[in-house]
Design a protein around this motif. Structure first.
Motif, PDB file in Angstrom:
ATOM      1  N   PHE A 209       1.066  -1.204   0.029  1.00 14.55           N
ATOM      2  CA  PHE A 209       0.010   0.039   0.029  1.00 14.55           C
ATOM      3  C   PHE A 209       0.949   1.212   0.010  1.00 14.55           C
ATOM      4  O   PHE A 209       1.757   1.557   1.011  1.00 14.55           O
ATOM      5  N   VAL A 210       0.915   1.948  -1.021  1.00 14.82           N
ATOM      6  CA  VAL A 210       1.612   3.135  -1.514  1.00 14.82           C
ATOM      7  C   VAL A 210       1.019   4.407  -0.949  1.00 14.82           C
ATOM      8  O   VAL A 210      -0.193   4.682  -1.632  1.00 14.82           O
TER       9      VAL A 210
ATOM     10  N   PHE B  78      -1.058  14.626   6.205  1.00 15.10           N
ATOM     11  CA  PHE B  78      -2.303  13.970   6.564  1.00 15.10           C
ATOM     12  C   PHE B  78      -2.183  12.798   6.154  1.00 15.10           C
ATOM     13  O   PHE B  78      -2.477  12.001   6.974  1.00 15.10           O
ATOM     14  N   CYS B  79      -1.487  12.414   4.890  1.00 16.49           N
ATOM     15  CA  CYS B  79      -1.512  10.955   4.469  1.00 16.49           C
ATOM     16  C   CYS B  79      -0.523  10.189   5.265  1.00 16.49           C
ATOM     17  O   CYS B  79      -0.751   9.030   5.547  1.00 16.49           O
ATOM     18  N   SER B  80       0.473  10.804   5.908  1.00 23.54           N
ATOM     19  CA  SER B  80       1.333  10.387   6.763  1.00 23.54           C
ATOM     20  C   SER B  80       0.660   9.908   8.011  1.00 23.54           C
ATOM     21  O   SER B  80       0.811   8.697   8.732  1.00 23.54           O
ATOM     22  N   ARG B  81      -0.143  10.696   8.669  1.00 24.12           N
ATOM     23  CA  ARG B  81      -1.009  10.363   9.846  1.00 24.12           C
ATOM     24  C   ARG B  81      -1.782   9.217   9.384  1.00 24.12           C
ATOM     25  O   ARG B  81      -2.178   8.388  10.270  1.00 24.12           O
TER      26      ARG B  81
ATOM     27  N   PRO C 165       5.701   5.184   1.881  1.00 23.13           N
ATOM     28  CA  PRO C 165       5.524   6.140   1.299  1.00 23.13           C
ATOM     29  C   PRO C 165       6.186   5.923  -0.073  1.00 23.13           C
ATOM     30  O   PRO C 165       7.286   5.070  -0.479  1.00 23.13           O
ATOM     31  N   TRP C 166       5.523   6.466  -1.233  1.00 20.46           N
ATOM     32  CA  TRP C 166       6.090   6.317  -2.664  1.00 20.46           C
ATOM     33  C   TRP C 166       7.215   6.813  -2.906  1.00 20.46           C
ATOM     34  O   TRP C 166       8.292   6.349  -3.554  1.00 20.46           O
ATOM     35  N   GLN C 167       7.700   7.943  -2.125  1.00 19.05           N
ATOM     36  CA  GLN C 167       9.036   8.427  -2.343  1.00 19.05           C
ATOM     37  C   GLN C 167      10.035   7.437  -1.888  1.00 19.05           C
ATOM     38  O   GLN C 167      11.378   7.642  -2.297  1.00 19.05           O
ATOM     39  N   PHE C 168       9.738   6.362  -1.088  1.00 21.42           N
ATOM     40  CA  PHE C 168      10.867   5.419  -0.576  1.00 21.42           C
ATOM     41  C   PHE C 168      10.631   4.104  -1.386  1.00 21.42           C
ATOM     42  O   PHE C 168      11.192   3.165  -1.121  1.00 21.42           O
ATOM     43  N   ALA C 169       9.563   3.983  -2.241  1.00 21.40           N
ATOM     44  CA  ALA C 169       9.234   2.863  -2.885  1.00 21.40           C
ATOM     45  C   ALA C 169      10.243   2.620  -4.216  1.00 21.40           C
ATOM     46  O   ALA C 169      10.415   3.656  -4.894  1.00 21.40           O
TER      47      ALA C 169
ATOM     48  N   LEU D 264       4.380   1.245 -10.710  1.00 26.83           N
ATOM     49  CA  LEU D 264       3.630   2.419 -10.596  1.00 26.83           C
ATOM     50  C   LEU D 264       4.504   3.503 -11.034  1.00 26.83           C
ATOM     51  O   LEU D 264       5.723   3.465 -11.422  1.00 26.83           O
ATOM     52  N   THR D 265       3.902   4.590 -11.484  1.00 25.51           N
ATOM     53  CA  THR D 265       4.594   6.042 -11.895  1.00 25.51           C
ATOM     54  C   THR D 265       4.318   6.964 -10.590  1.00 25.51           C
ATOM     55  O   THR D 265       3.480   6.893  -9.707  1.00 25.51           O
ATOM     56  N   GLU D 266       5.175   8.097 -10.856  1.00 21.55           N
ATOM     57  CA  GLU D 266       5.025   9.300  -9.786  1.00 21.55           C
ATOM     58  C   GLU D 266       3.749   9.721  -9.835  1.00 21.55           C
ATOM     59  O   GLU D 266       3.101  10.203  -8.790  1.00 21.55           O
ATOM     60  N   ALA D 267       3.017  10.068 -11.213  1.00 25.69           N
ATOM     61  CA  ALA D 267       2.115  10.703 -11.338  1.00 25.69           C
ATOM     62  C   ALA D 267       0.939   9.915 -10.748  1.00 25.69           C
ATOM     63  O   ALA D 267      -0.122  10.405 -10.291  1.00 25.69           O
ATOM     64  N   GLU D 268       0.765   8.344 -10.915  1.00 23.27           N
ATOM     65  CA  GLU D 268      -0.137   7.560 -10.139  1.00 23.27           C
ATOM     66  C   GLU D 268      -0.096   7.876  -8.670  1.00 23.27           C
ATOM     67  O   GLU D 268      -1.433   8.029  -8.116  1.00 23.27           O
ATOM     68  N   CYS D 269       0.891   8.024  -8.205  1.00 20.61           N
ATOM     69  CA  CYS D 269       1.157   7.970  -6.921  1.00 20.61           C
ATOM     70  C   CYS D 269       0.928   9.334  -6.271  1.00 20.61           C
ATOM     71  O   CYS D 269       0.494   9.503  -4.884  1.00 20.61           O
ATOM     72  N   GLU D 270       0.874  10.544  -7.045  1.00 21.73           N
ATOM     73  CA  GLU D 270       0.658  11.758  -6.563  1.00 21.73           C
ATOM     74  C   GLU D 270      -0.853  11.767  -6.687  1.00 21.73           C
ATOM     75  O   GLU D 270      -1.429  12.756  -5.864  1.00 21.73           O
ATOM     76  N   GLU D 271      -1.541  11.296  -7.737  1.00 22.13           N
ATOM     77  CA  GLU D 271      -2.964  11.218  -7.900  1.00 22.13           C
ATOM     78  C   GLU D 271      -3.666  10.607  -6.756  1.00 22.13           C
ATOM     79  O   GLU D 271      -4.769  11.107  -6.323  1.00 22.13           O
TER      80      GLU D 271
END
Length: 139
Positions: A6-7, A14-17, A34-38, A45-52
């Motif tokens: 789960f990323v 807020f997401c981290s909480r 977090p996607w930044q460390f995945a 996955l892409t950064e764009a998908e994870c940002e969305e």
């Protein structure tokens, strides 16, 4: 892949909480990171998908995002949480969950634990705060 993943957005308070709540209260065998460390490439996955939206990559390679990813995470948990995940997959609930999820995603910087950085795309956050999340100084 042996474990489901789960990323979420680790730059968003807020997401981290929410991820901390998952780790403390929802017993799951999935990795929550977090996607930044995945390793996004390995997860497909892409950064764009994870940002969305949050993302789910099942051990079987299945994928889901947003409230569908949350439902999958809950479905991979203890009985009470599995029941909640099944409820989230019901068509009328799912139909309402997506607009609610999008509203939360757009307004996460206004929610408890959120920060102004939560409202920025990753590129803008890195430009302002650097890849470490600390404000950058002018050169």
């Amino acid at each position: 892949m042996e474990t489901s993943t789960f990323v979420y957005d680790g730059d968003c308070a807020f997401c981290s909480r929410c991820a901390e709540f998952i780790e403390r209260r929802i017993p799951t065998g999935a990795r929550v990171l977090p996607w930044q460390f995945a390793d996004l490439a390995a997860l497909g996955l892409t950064e764009a998908e994870c940002e969305e939206a949050v993302q789910w990559v099942g051990a079987d390679g299945s994928r889901a995002s947003g409230p569908d990813a949350i439902a999958r995470l809950l479905g991979d948990s203890a009985p009470l949480w599995r029941f909640a995940g099944a409820g989230l997959r019901l068509p009328p609930v799912r139909a309402a969950a997506w607009p609610a999820y999008r509203w939360v995603a757009r307004n996460r910087h206004r929610l408890p634990g959120g920060t102004a950085a939560c409202s920025l795309p990753q590129e803008a956050r890195e430009r302002l705060y650097g890849p470490t999340g600390r404000p950058t100084t002018g050169s």
